[in-house]
Design a protein around this motif. Structure first.
Motif, PDB file in Angstrom:
ATOM      1  N   TYR A 229      -1.578   3.882  41.822  1.00  0.00           N
ATOM      2  CA  TYR A 229      -0.188   2.713  41.075  1.00  0.00           C
ATOM      3  C   TYR A 229      -0.583   2.017  40.605  1.00  0.00           C
ATOM      4  O   TYR A 229      -0.220   1.318  40.715  1.00  0.00           O
ATOM      5  N   LYS A 321       7.635   7.045  30.109  1.00  0.00           N
ATOM      6  CA  LYS A 321       8.602   7.699  30.008  1.00  0.00           C
ATOM      7  C   LYS A 321       8.872   8.214  28.577  1.00  0.00           C
ATOM      8  O   LYS A 321       9.504   7.676  27.450  1.00  0.00           O
ATOM      9  N   TYR A 326       8.527  12.560  31.968  1.00  0.00           N
ATOM     10  CA  TYR A 326       7.627  11.599  32.063  1.00  0.00           C
ATOM     11  C   TYR A 326       6.096  12.325  31.389  1.00  0.00           C
ATOM     12  O   TYR A 326       5.598  13.439  31.151  1.00  0.00           O
ATOM     13  N   ASP A 347       1.706  16.846  45.390  1.00  0.00           N
ATOM     14  CA  ASP A 347       1.327  15.574  44.136  1.00  0.00           C
ATOM     15  C   ASP A 347      -0.067  15.259  44.400  1.00  0.00           C
ATOM     16  O   ASP A 347      -0.425  13.994  44.000  1.00  0.00           O
ATOM     17  N   HIS A 364       5.483   9.303  43.394  1.00  0.00           N
ATOM     18  CA  HIS A 364       6.680  10.142  43.307  1.00  0.00           C
ATOM     19  C   HIS A 364       7.165  10.494  42.399  1.00  0.00           C
ATOM     20  O   HIS A 364       7.883  11.798  42.942  1.00  0.00           O
ATOM     21  N   ILE A 365       7.163   9.934  41.307  1.00  0.00           N
ATOM     22  CA  ILE A 365       8.591   9.695  39.953  1.00  0.00           C
ATOM     23  C   ILE A 365       7.909  11.035  39.890  1.00  0.00           C
ATOM     24  O   ILE A 365       9.014  12.017  39.028  1.00  0.00           O
ATOM     25  N   LEU A 366       6.648  12.053  39.993  1.00  0.00           N
ATOM     26  CA  LEU A 366       5.978  12.987  38.917  1.00  0.00           C
ATOM     27  C   LEU A 366       5.920  14.117  39.693  1.00  0.00           C
ATOM     28  O   LEU A 366       5.928  15.379  39.353  1.00  0.00           O
ATOM     29  N   GLN A 387      11.852  16.655  33.489  1.00  0.00           N
ATOM     30  CA  GLN A 387      12.675  16.849  34.362  1.00  0.00           C
ATOM     31  C   GLN A 387      13.647  17.891  34.490  1.00  0.00           C
ATOM     32  O   GLN A 387      13.113  18.874  33.543  1.00  0.00           O
TER      33      GLN A 387
END
Length: 407
Positions: A229, A321, A326, A347, A364-366, A387
């Motif tokens: 992070y 992005k 990503y 994760d 979390h986005i991945l 995505q």
């Protein structure tokens, strides 16, 4: 002005290491301030001296500061807090309860960061060392400027115009307090100062973060997530310090299991955080309290090295992005593409490079995305996360809940 921020899971010894680093830097002639932004201060206990809301000199070239929450809030949040308290009182809360509720979550830690910008402007210190809160609070704190930037640029101008139009209308029919121009000006001024702090902490030529860990599974896992992070938000980490390592001289059978466990985790730490430098701190034979013990700790950690130096430049991983997802970029020095294989599970991304493995905690986005492809490019592993709408048959094979890819 150089800034070093120490963070880690609660209880790993980050306060002692921050204090020891400050002592060594001061002994080397740098005007050094060590600042505690943790609400549960223990910096004064580490030095075994009295500290206060303003810097107090401890030894030559060294000052310490433990901020007092209400004085800090009055300095930086006074007008805003008073408006929130008035709003709570209008809703029927008693005065003292309204004052307490007006201290929004994270407000005190955020206000403490503003001291850094103040000291940069004043120019009285060569080095500011921040003994921060445990990692969870630190991550929330460091991510706040990004959220505030969106709010100030998208919503604040609209709210300010609405307040100016509605204030005379509402005042005629209701006694609800609306923010005055002075309150809105205070918000704008606060935002400007936070932006300056944010830029300073993001500047890899002036600031870096040091992660403190113990050779224990739970601590290491949290540090891995923290590093992910920190990289995601653009902050540079220049070293990992492993604290409380049992010395080789400890030969009692009682500690044999602990030593074997630590040996295993020390190897894992070296692999998991590569290419970041790993600094080892052995467990000392007595409690680290007072300047002389802090000097011993600094000598054990840094040897002859300058504690204010940058031990690593840049970021070990970045996330970009793309149109369809990503791209995770991970530095893997000395690895060729024939050596690398991947396992994506929940994760985590488990990477095998030659004879060792490395686990990367994913943001979390991945975690819900598919791995499309992975390739080595200029000693950097580039992993493409797609995505759902863009994901075709992935370049990895599924095995239960896992996905594997090789390059």
């Amino acid at each position: 002005m150089r800034v070093i921020l120490f963070t880690g899971k609660g209880g790993v010894g980050k306060t002692s290491l921050a204090a020891a680093t400050a002592v060594r830097a001061a002994d080397m002639g740098r005007r050094t301030l060590v600042l505690s932004t943790d609400i549960a201060h223990s910096l004064a206990d580490s030095f075994d001296v009295e500290l206060a809301n303003e810097p107090r000199q401890i030894i030559a070239n060294l000052w310490g500061q433990e901020t007092e929450i209400y004085k800090t809030l009055e300095t930086y949040w006074g007008a805003i807090q008073r408006y929130i308290a008035a709003l709570m009182s209008w809703r029927g809360m008693s005065g003292i309860v309204a004052d307490e509720v007006a201290i929004l979550p994270g407000m005190e830690e955020l206000a403490n960061l503003l001291y850094i910008e103040r000291y940069r402007r004043e120019g009285n210190y060569d080095l500011v060392i921040v003994d921060s809160a445990p990692t969870g609070e630190t991550l929330r704190l460091l991510s706040f400027p990004d959220m505030l930037h969106w709010w100030m640029n998208r919503l604040f101008p609209i709210q300010r115009k609405v307040a100016a139009v509605m204030r005379p209308v509402v005042g005629a029919i209701s006694d609800i307090p609306l923010p005055s121009n002075s309150v809105l000006d205070a918000v704008a001024e606060l935002y400007a100062e936070l932006e300056d702090v944010h830029k300073l902490l993001l500047d890899a030529e002036q600031s870096s973060i040091r992660l403190v860990v113990n050779p224990e599974k739970m601590v290491i896992k949290e540090a891995q997530r923290t590093l992910t992070y920190l990289n995601l938000f653009g902050y540079s980490t220049d070293a990992v310090i492993v604290n409380r390592i049992l010395p080789q001289s400890v030969s009692d059978d009682y500690f044999a299991g602990w030593k074997e466990s630590q040996r295993k985790y020390l190897k894992y730490i070296k692999e998991a955080f590569s290419p970041l430098p790993i600094l080892n701190m052995p467990l000392l034979d007595q409690e680290v309290v007072g300047v002389e013990m802090l000097r011993r700790m600094a000598a054990a950690v840094y040897g002859e090295a300058d504690p204010a130096a940058f031990f690593f430049r840049g970021q070990v991983q970045t996330i970009d992005k793309t149109d369809d997802g990503y791209l995770l970029n991970l530095k893997l020095p000395f690895a060729s593409k024939e050596q690398v294989s991947l396992i994506h599970s929940r994760d985590e991304l488990n990477i095998k490079v030659g004879s060792y493995r490395r686990t990367v905690a994913l943001p979390h986005i991945l975690t819900s995305l598919k791995v499309g492809d992975a390739k080595m490019d200029d000693q950097t592993l580039r992993v493409h996360f797609l995505q759902p709408s863009a994901a075709k048959e992935p370049a990895v094979k599924k095995h239960g809940q896992k996905e594997e890819a090789s390059q």
